[in-house]
Enzyme design. Structure first.
Site, PDB file in Angstrom:
ATOM      1  NE  ARG A 288      -3.964   0.477   1.777  1.00 23.50           N
ATOM      2  CZ  ARG A 288      -5.222   0.595   2.210  1.00 23.50           C
ATOM      3  NH1 ARG A 288      -5.520   1.382   3.221  1.00 23.50           N
ATOM      4  NH2 ARG A 288      -6.193  -0.078   1.637  1.00 23.50           N
TER       5      ARG A 288
ATOM      6  CG  HIS B  21      -8.528   0.155  -3.075  1.00 22.39           C
ATOM      7  ND1 HIS B  21      -7.734  -0.916  -2.698  1.00 22.39           N
ATOM      8  CD2 HIS B  21      -9.262   0.474  -1.978  1.00 22.39           C
ATOM      9  CE1 HIS B  21      -7.993  -1.230  -1.443  1.00 22.39           C
ATOM     10  NE2 HIS B  21      -8.906  -0.405  -0.986  1.00 22.39           N
TER      11      HIS B  21
ATOM     12  CG  ASP C  88     -13.431   6.167  -1.660  1.00 21.69           C
ATOM     13  OD1 ASP C  88     -13.378   6.040  -0.416  1.00 21.69           O
ATOM     14  OD2 ASP C  88     -12.409   6.138  -2.393  1.00 21.69           O
TER      15      ASP C  88
ATOM     16  CD  GLN D 155     -13.099  -2.153  -0.942  1.00 18.70           C
ATOM     17  OE1 GLN D 155     -12.293  -2.115  -0.010  1.00 18.70           O
ATOM     18  NE2 GLN D 155     -14.321  -2.647  -0.805  1.00 18.70           N
TER      19      GLN D 155
ATOM     20  CB  CYS E 226     -14.103   1.111  -0.429  1.00 17.05           C
ATOM     21  SG  CYS E 226     -13.621   2.849  -0.368  1.00 17.05           S
TER      22      CYS E 226
ATOM     23  NE  ARG F 101     -10.575  -5.682   0.157  1.00 16.81           N
ATOM     24  CZ  ARG F 101      -9.825  -4.643   0.543  1.00 16.81           C
ATOM     25  NH1 ARG F 101     -10.407  -3.575   1.050  1.00 16.81           N
ATOM     26  NH2 ARG F 101      -8.512  -4.648   0.397  1.00 16.81           N
TER      27      ARG F 101
HETATM   28  N1  NVA Z   1      -9.878   6.602  -1.814  1.00 11.16           N
HETATM   29  C1  NVA Z   1      -9.549   6.199  -0.476  1.00 11.16           C
HETATM   30  C2  NVA Z   1      -9.805   4.737  -0.293  1.00 11.16           C
HETATM   31  C3  NVA Z   1      -9.559   4.222   1.091  1.00 11.16           C
HETATM   32  C4  NVA Z   1      -9.792   2.747   1.212  1.00 11.16           C
HETATM   33  C5  NVA Z   1      -8.104   6.559  -0.173  1.00 11.16           C
HETATM   34  O1  NVA Z   1      -7.250   6.366  -1.047  1.00 11.16           O
HETATM   35  O2  NVA Z   1      -7.818   7.033   0.924  1.00 11.16           O
HETATM   36  N1   CP Z   2     -11.412  -0.277   2.051  1.00  7.91           N
HETATM   37  C1   CP Z   2     -10.151  -0.331   2.506  1.00  7.91           C
HETATM   38  O1   CP Z   2      -9.188  -0.586   1.763  1.00  7.91           O
HETATM   39  O2   CP Z   2     -10.037  -0.112   3.841  1.00  7.91           O
HETATM   40  P1   CP Z   2      -8.683   0.124   4.631  1.00  7.91           P
HETATM   41  O3   CP Z   2      -8.121   1.451   4.189  1.00  7.91           O
HETATM   42  O4   CP Z   2      -9.104   0.121   6.076  1.00  7.91           O
HETATM   43  O5   CP Z   2      -7.718  -0.993   4.312  1.00  7.91           O
END
Ligand code: NVA
Ligand code: CP
Length: 310
Positions: free
Chosen positions: A105, A132, A227, A135, A267, A295
């Site tokens: 990540r 992502h 989101d 997800q 998500c 998930r």
């Molecule tokens: N768009 C959000 C998704 C979090 C799971 C982010 O990147 O923070």
């Molecule tokens: N939806 C998702 O990826 O959640 P987290 O940021 O908690 O991993």
């Protein structure tokens, strides 16, 4: 260095074709129904998680998934030598020597491309600024379970044209979904991803389009998805974003124009009162917690797919 067998990276949904994505969703279904059949698949395997951003669901679903399949995990957060300037490429070479798979990540999508280019074990994208993909695959597997099929489902994504929107567009296109993405004009999804997705959708019998008007997008939708308005790394823009997205909230009024059997997905994490009202998030049309649970099954299927065991 130990020689590693053939494997696949999974960095974005468009790395797959329609048959690959369907194979992963079918395997997810089998794992959901019979998890005990897979409990030794990762025995003696060690999966590393290299996370440069916060996470609850992604970290937990991967770690629990590996443990339930008989393997071990090692989590590296912000205190690895990457934070002190060791290069991504050197980090990839070193981690490949210890581990059987790496979940990453991070921020710019180029970072995961560079890591994967120097990794001799499978790399899975647990979220970048651009995508992502785990997800999105999980969400379409969940939608398939809820409605019995995915092809032709009318779905509206309302909010920011961000990583989540991009991965839903790519997956929706490969699966023949009728997806409308609605964002304020300055926050539209990446033009090349929109072009790719709308071309791909023509081949699969679906459609992927962008429009500004969120109420128009939500009309007759059977899936309403949103989101956060401010993604990780964009915190300095949160005030200006709240103004820009003020008409893009999923609320009672938006639900009233959707299909009667609409489900609301997010998500998570959700910011109640911003992109979705508390009433809708906790209401009868919301499926967000069952969506999050899915998930776990998807993560297992994806790890098996990437190691050639799927
Ligand atoms: N768009 C959000 C998704 C979090 C799971 C982010 O990147 O923070
Ligand atoms: N939806 C998702 O990826 O959640 P987290 O940021 O908690 O991993």
């Amino acid at each position: 260095m130990t020689e590693k067998k053939a494997f696949r990276h999974f960095l974005k949904v468009s790395d797959l074709d329609s048959s690959g994505i369907r194979d992963i969703l079918d395997l997810t279904e089998r794992i959901r129904n019979n998890p005990e059949d897979y409990e030794n698949c990762f025995s003696r395997k060690t999966v590393g998680l290299l996370f440069e951003k916060s996470s609850t669901r992604t970290r937990l679903s991967f770690e629990a998934g590996v443990h339930q399949m008989g393997g071990d995990t090692v989590f590296l957060g912000g205190d690895s030598q990457l934070a002190r300037g060791e290069t991504i490429e050197d980090t990839a070479r070193v981690m490949s020597g210890y581990l059987d798979m790496v979940i990453i990540r991070t921020f710019g999508h180029d970072r995961i491309d560079r890591f994967a280019g120097h990794s001799t074990v499978p790399v899975i994208n647990g979220l970048t600024d651009g995508h992502h993909p785990c997800q999105a695959l999980s969400d379409f597997s969940f939608i398939g379970k809820e409605f019995g099929s995915i092809q032709g489902i009318r779905m509206a994504y309302v909010g920011d044209g961000n990583n989540m929107a991009h991965s839903l567009m790519e997956a929706g296109a490969l699966l023949g979904v009728d997806l409308v993405v609605s964002t304020p004009p300055g926050y539209a999804p990446d033009a090349e991803i929109l072009r790719w997705s709308s071309e791909m959708a023509k081949k699969t019998g679906g459609s992927v389009t962008w429009m500004e008007n969120p109420m128009e997008a939500a009309k007759e939708a059977r899936v309403l998805y949103t989101d956060v308005w401010t993604s990780m790394g964009q915190e300095a823009e949160s005030t200006i974003r709240e103004q820009a997205f003020s008409g893009f909230q999923i609320n009672r009024e938006m639900l009233s124009v959707a299909a009667p059997d609409v489900i609301v997905l997010h998500c998570l994490p959700a910011y109640r009162g911003k992109e979705v009202t508390e009433e809708v998030l906790d209401g009868p049309r919301s499926k967000v917690f069952a969506q999050a649970e899915n998930r776990l099954h998807l993560q297992k299927a994806l790890m098996l797919f990437c190691t050639g065991k799927g």
